[in-house]
Write an enzyme that holds these catalytic residues in place. Sequence first.
Site, mmCIF file in Angstrom:
data_model
loop_
_atom_site.group_PDB
_atom_site.id
_atom_site.type_symbol
_atom_site.label_atom_id
_atom_site.label_comp_id
_atom_site.label_asym_id
_atom_site.label_seq_id
_atom_site.Cartn_x
_atom_site.Cartn_y
_atom_site.Cartn_z
ATOM 1 N N SER A 154 -3.448 5.663 -0.755
ATOM 2 C CA SER A 154 -2.139 6.321 -0.638
ATOM 3 C C SER A 154 -1.205 5.736 -1.686
ATOM 4 O O SER A 154 -1.347 4.562 -2.054
ATOM 5 C CB SER A 154 -1.552 6.079 0.753
ATOM 6 O OG SER A 154 -0.193 6.456 0.788
ATOM 7 N N TYR A 168 0.811 0.744 7.762
ATOM 8 C CA TYR A 168 0.067 1.760 6.999
ATOM 9 C C TYR A 168 -0.064 1.300 5.547
ATOM 10 O O TYR A 168 -1.155 1.347 4.961
ATOM 11 C CB TYR A 168 0.802 3.101 7.089
ATOM 12 C CG TYR A 168 0.102 4.246 6.388
ATOM 13 C CD1 TYR A 168 -1.065 4.808 6.904
ATOM 14 C CD2 TYR A 168 0.628 4.773 5.212
ATOM 15 C CE1 TYR A 168 -1.692 5.872 6.257
ATOM 16 C CE2 TYR A 168 0.011 5.839 4.564
ATOM 17 C CZ TYR A 168 -1.160 6.383 5.093
ATOM 18 O OH TYR A 168 -1.776 7.434 4.450
#
Length: 259
Positions: A154, A168
């Site tokens: 990501s 995350y």
Amino acid sequence: MSANLQQATTATTSLKLAGKVALVTGASRGIGAAIAQRLAQDGATVAITYASSPQRAEEVVAAIKAAGGNALAIKADSANTADVRSAVSHTVEAFGGLDILVNNAGALAAAPITDFSFADYERLIAVNVTAVFVAAQEAARHMKSGGRIINIGSVNSDYVPVAGLSVYALTKGAVASFTRGLARDLGARGITVNNVQPGPIDTEMNPAAGPFADTMRGYLATGKYGTGAQVASLVAYLASDDAANVTGAGLKVDGGFDA
Ligand code: NDP
């Protein structure tokens, strides 16, 4: 051979991933489903995993088969290391090998650090990090020269523009670092390892019509969410022979999130 058959045969064998076997984790929907369909379109035989959506996984398989490809859905919870290992061996047994592993399955939880539950922390580590290690290790034992490991990380491993995403980001940072180390481990064997880093992509995890979408759009040079198909086209390139000299890289497909 008739001219038509010859044309069809040439078309099939000239597909960039003809003869390759791919495993895409978490591909019953979203980015993973788009990747599975694109790899199949490029000629690969594709196994996909899912945790809780058998019907949607079978729909992805059916769509691939309807387009003339070959695919298989395997129930494998990425939070369970035995499931992840057996998804790799199941793919090898079903299709005779493994050339391309796409570690796509991922989980998201967002909360201020003082409220972040330990159960969510453990779930994100299990699905986003431990499963990537286990699948890569198992796949590397089967892959030959020309093998590909493609991790879906990501942009949040590098940029965290809002609060609540620390865990995350931690997991995707681990994926980025692991990718670099693994590229060193496997480079001499002719296996490449890369980290694809999407920005906001319209899926159930991050819907373009969701409550955070306008904030996210504000960070984008394009002002628009991306699509799973756009991520899939970068994955297809990395899976192909064209990308033989690309390894250890973090490649963003993020609408200029970090421009
Ligand atoms: P979605 O939530 O839309 O889809 C997730 C997919 O992964 C589903 O097929 C789901 O299957 C599967 N999955 C979830 N948990 C597990 C599990 N424990 N075991 C096996 N499969 C699982 O997510 P996206 O498509 O948006 O995300 C895909 C990847 O891309 C993730 O790694 C995510 O972190 C990353 N990413 C996404 C971005 C975005 O904006 N969408 C941006 C940057 C990165 P099932 O329903 O069967 O559980």
